[in-house]
Design an enzyme around this catalytic site. Structure first.
Site, short mmCIF file in Angstrom:
data_model
loop_
_atom_site.label_atom_id
_atom_site.label_comp_id
_atom_site.label_asym_id
_atom_site.label_seq_id
_atom_site.Cartn_x
_atom_site.Cartn_y
_atom_site.Cartn_z
N HIS A 1 6.66 8.91 -2.87
CA HIS A 1 5.53 8.50 -2.02
C HIS A 1 5.65 9.07 -0.60
CE1 HIS A 1 2.71 5.69 0.04
NE2 HIS A 1 2.03 5.97 -1.05
N LYS B 1 -1.37 -1.44 -5.35
CA LYS B 1 -1.84 -0.46 -4.37
C LYS B 1 -0.70 0.46 -3.96
CE LYS B 1 -1.03 -3.52 -0.47
NZ LYS B 1 -0.06 -2.69 0.24
N ASP C 1 1.42 -8.78 -0.69
CA ASP C 1 2.72 -8.09 -0.68
C ASP C 1 3.94 -9.01 -0.47
OD1 ASP C 1 0.88 -6.05 -0.80
OD2 ASP C 1 1.73 -4.86 0.81
N CYS D 1 -0.34 -4.88 6.21
CA CYS D 1 -1.13 -5.13 5.01
C CYS D 1 -2.01 -6.37 5.08
CB CYS D 1 -0.24 -5.11 3.78
SG CYS D 1 0.40 -3.43 3.52
#
Ligand code: VGL
Ligand code: ZN
Length: 196
Positions: A52, A106, A8, A151
């Site tokens: 989201h 993802k 990320d 993450c």
């Protein structure tokens, strides 16, 4: 085969971005330098649709930082970040991304968050990272990137569970909260991840 997974490293997680990790930009040069040590370089990208579930903006009377309980798991609400195809979801210009052979996306499912680069937070949908590593005969994986206690931690924990020899290069990671990072490193070490 030895792989590097860059987690990320995207504009929104860097200073100036919507979910900036302090000093996130300070790891880019060392990541570029360490790339020469690997047979294969992979990156994960947080890749959310606008609707989201992890975005506070999609919940009434909620704000960034609030925690909600959804489908039996805790969800922290974040500012909008890493929206698909947006500038914030891109790699920073200073990252030598031409060396990246594969990008693993993802967080595309609007109803579930995905901190790990291997599975969503329900541990249901796979991103294909395990298969890609196995197809390429990778046994050893080193992780770098953002954010340490989210993450990076969850991706590295899944990696060791999937049977890869897993290391995290600590100087090439940064996190949001110092104490949480310390706890994250302890948890990773106790699960068999090598911290270097
Ligand atoms: C991340 C919060 C929300 C991360 C992604 O990359 O660590 N953190 N989405
Ligand atoms: Zn996210």
């Amino acid at each position: 085969m030895k792989a590097l997974v860059i987690v990320d490293l995207q504009n929104d997680f860097l200073p100036g971005g919507s979910l900036a990790v302090p000093e996130g930009d300070q790891i880019i040069e060392s990541i570029n330098e360490t790339m020469v040590n690997y047979d294969l370089i992979i990156a994960t990208k947080d890749w959310h649709p606008l609707d989201h579930i992890s975005f506070a903006s999609n919940h009434q009377n909620k704000k960034v930082g609030d925690k909600i309980r959804m489908n039996n798991i805790d969800q922290i609400l974040w500012p909008n970040h890493c929206v698909q195809e947006s500038f914030g979801s891109e790699f920073p210009k200073s990252l030598n991304f031409s060396k990246i052979k594969k990008v693993i996306y993802k967080g595309q499912n609007p109803n579930i968050d995905s901190y790990s680069g291997f599975y969503d937070n329900f541990k249901e949908a796979s991103t294909g990272l395990t298969n890609f590593l196995k197809e390429n005969k990778v046994e050893k994986v080193d992780f770098v990137g953002l954010a340490t206690e989210f993450c990076v931690k969850f991706t590295a924990l899944d990696s060791v569970r999937e049977g890869f020899y897993t290391r995290v290069i600590t100087k090439c990671t940064r996190g949001i909260d110092e104490l949480e990072c310390k706890k994250a490193f302890e948890e990773m070490r106790s699960e068999g991840i090598v911290l270097i």
